[in-house]
Design an enzyme around this catalytic site. Structure first.
Site, PDB file in Angstrom:
ATOM      1  N   PRO A   2       0.827  -1.208   0.000  1.00  0.00           N
ATOM      2  CA  PRO A   2       0.000   0.000   0.000  1.00  0.00           C
ATOM      3  C   PRO A   2       0.863   1.261   0.000  1.00  0.00           C
ATOM      4  O   PRO A   2       1.583   1.535   0.947  1.00  0.00           O
ATOM      5  CB  PRO A   2      -0.794  -0.116   1.314  1.00  0.00           C
ATOM      6  CG  PRO A   2      -0.654  -1.541   1.736  1.00  0.00           C
ATOM      7  CD  PRO A   2       0.663  -1.992   1.203  1.00  0.00           C
ATOM      8  N   GLU A   3       0.798   1.989  -1.096  1.00  0.00           N
ATOM      9  CA  GLU A   3       1.441   3.297  -1.192  1.00  0.00           C
ATOM     10  C   GLU A   3       0.319   4.324  -1.354  1.00  0.00           C
ATOM     11  O   GLU A   3      -0.840   4.007  -1.102  1.00  0.00           O
ATOM     12  CB  GLU A   3       2.417   3.340  -2.374  1.00  0.00           C
ATOM     13  CG  GLU A   3       3.464   2.226  -2.320  1.00  0.00           C
ATOM     14  CD  GLU A   3       4.412   2.238  -3.516  1.00  0.00           C
ATOM     15  OE1 GLU A   3       4.612   3.304  -4.126  1.00  0.00           O
ATOM     16  OE2 GLU A   3       4.945   1.176  -3.849  1.00  0.00           O
ATOM     17  N   HIS A  94      -4.515 -13.262  11.064  1.00  0.00           N
ATOM     18  CA  HIS A  94      -3.704 -12.056  11.260  1.00  0.00           C
ATOM     19  C   HIS A  94      -4.551 -10.805  11.430  1.00  0.00           C
ATOM     20  O   HIS A  94      -4.093  -9.701  11.168  1.00  0.00           O
ATOM     21  CB  HIS A  94      -2.710 -11.858  10.114  1.00  0.00           C
ATOM     22  CG  HIS A  94      -1.822 -13.036   9.892  1.00  0.00           C
ATOM     23  ND1 HIS A  94      -0.861 -13.429  10.785  1.00  0.00           N
ATOM     24  CD2 HIS A  94      -1.768 -13.938   8.882  1.00  0.00           C
ATOM     25  CE1 HIS A  94      -0.235 -14.508  10.337  1.00  0.00           C
ATOM     26  NE2 HIS A  94      -0.777 -14.840   9.191  1.00  0.00           N
ATOM     27  N   ARG A 113       2.528  -9.336   8.028  1.00  0.00           N
ATOM     28  CA  ARG A 113       3.956  -9.060   8.170  1.00  0.00           C
ATOM     29  C   ARG A 113       4.271  -8.032   9.250  1.00  0.00           C
ATOM     30  O   ARG A 113       5.434  -7.774   9.520  1.00  0.00           O
ATOM     31  CB  ARG A 113       4.531  -8.629   6.815  1.00  0.00           C
ATOM     32  CG  ARG A 113       5.935  -9.080   6.597  1.00  0.00           C
ATOM     33  CD  ARG A 113       6.242  -9.383   5.153  1.00  0.00           C
ATOM     34  NE  ARG A 113       5.541 -10.560   4.704  1.00  0.00           N
ATOM     35  CZ  ARG A 113       5.668 -11.086   3.505  1.00  0.00           C
ATOM     36  NH1 ARG A 113       6.440 -10.519   2.630  1.00  0.00           N
ATOM     37  NH2 ARG A 113       5.013 -12.165   3.175  1.00  0.00           N
ATOM     38  N   ARG A 152      22.476  15.722  -1.723  1.00  0.00           N
ATOM     39  CA  ARG A 152      23.383  14.846  -2.478  1.00  0.00           C
ATOM     40  C   ARG A 152      22.873  13.410  -2.564  1.00  0.00           C
ATOM     41  O   ARG A 152      23.385  12.627  -3.346  1.00  0.00           O
ATOM     42  CB  ARG A 152      24.768  14.827  -1.820  1.00  0.00           C
ATOM     43  CG  ARG A 152      25.509  16.146  -1.939  1.00  0.00           C
ATOM     44  CD  ARG A 152      26.964  15.976  -1.478  1.00  0.00           C
ATOM     45  NE  ARG A 152      27.609  17.276  -1.337  1.00  0.00           N
ATOM     46  CZ  ARG A 152      27.562  18.007  -0.233  1.00  0.00           C
ATOM     47  NH1 ARG A 152      26.912  17.560   0.827  1.00  0.00           N
ATOM     48  NH2 ARG A 152      28.164  19.175  -0.171  1.00  0.00           N
TER      49      ARG A 152
END
Length: 273
Positions: A2-3, A94, A113, A152
């Site tokens: 999931p983003e 879960h 997870r 950088r």
DNA sequence: AAGATTACCTGAAGGC
DNA sequence: TGCCTTCAGGTAATCT
């Protein structure tokens, strides 16, 4: 994984539940995900007043008349799911948390997870909590984006850093860089103004397309109603190492960058810039 | 001190 | 068939 696009899809589903009252909270196994376990009981009896998304975080504002609003914050980590279900439906494995609603439905939070997180904040704590997140990837202005790349570090590492920019994960970072024709290992500060503009625009196009397709389901992700997204059919680089670039037919290359698998086109994304 | 690397977690997948 | 190793990645902690 999931983003931003997946969390946005879940957030839009949750908005249909505005006005519903939360009548019960049940903890099954919240060992790691519960950042403020003692506060869960505060939520009972309140109504879902608003749904927000900040980067990959979901924010549910729970109101109760004159009292200070509370925020239930949810992060889906890598395998997290938030599912709407009827109270009697079998409990998937879960499942860490259940939130009972006054409709007889439940919101169920599961995460095999265990990379996700759940937090309850008082309204006046939200501002400080949000300060650790960078601007949302779809809300950040071009000028703010350009300024944030004055470092950088490799450009992909910056795109993944939620303090710099909130919402991108491995999939959309790679897709955005490919679309912009920028090598992920280049120092961010070496990007010209034109390249930064291409990247900002590419990121927005990729994210909006992904939202339109209701997110990317490569493994676990499903929306509030258990439906998979469709954007995985439209990925250009993620998961396509060795296959031909959709733009120039050059075989895509996989490298390790910022500890993450990274796929790029060596021709469309030259290392020298 | 910024930037890079590692640890956490567990199911899936591949090797032998 | 079954056991073992490796891989996946969001984030925090730890190194350099």
């Amino acid at each position: 994984m999931p983003e931003l696009a997946e969390v946005e899809t879940v957030a839009r589903g949750l908005k249909a539940l505005r006005g519903r009252r939360l009548v019960g909270v049940f903890v099954h196994d919240g060992r790691d995900c519960l950042l403020t376990p003692g506060r869960l009981a505060w939520l009972c009896g309140r109504r879902l007043a608003a749904v927000e998304r900040w980067g990959k975080w979901l924010g549910l504002r729970l109101a109760d008349g004159h009292r200070q609003p509370l925020w239930l914050l949810l992060h889906l980590g890598m395998t997290g799911r938030l599912l709407r279900a009827s109270a009697g439906a079998p409990l998937p494995p879960h499942t860490h948390l259940r939130f009972a609603l006054d409709t007889g439905e439940e919101l169920r939070y599961s995460d095999p997870r265990r990379f996700g997180a759940v937090q309850v904040l008082a309204g006046d704590e939200l501002r400080q909590w949000l300060a650790r997140l960078g601007p949302d990837a779809l809300a950040i202005s071009w000028t703010a984006f350009r300024a944030r790349l004055q470092r950088r570090a490799r450009i992909k590492a910056l795109l993944l850093d939620q303090r710099v920019l909130a919402g991108l994960g491995n999939i959309y970072a790679d897709e955005s860089l490919w679309r912009a024709g920028i090598h992920p290992a280049r120092p961010a500060c070496s990007l010209s103004a034109a390249e930064r503009m291409r990247l900002w625009r590419s990121m927005r196009v990729v994210l909006r397309q992904a939202i339109r397709y209701r997110g990317t389901s490569v493994a676990d992700y499903v929306d509030l109603d258990g439906r998979r997204g469709a954007f995985q059919k439209h990925l250009h680089v993620y998961g396509r190492a060795g296959q031909p670039c959709r733009r120039c037919r050059t075989p895509l290359v996989r490298i390790l960058l910022a500890g993450r698998g990274t796929v790029l086109c060596p021709r469309c994304q030259p290392e020298g810039g």
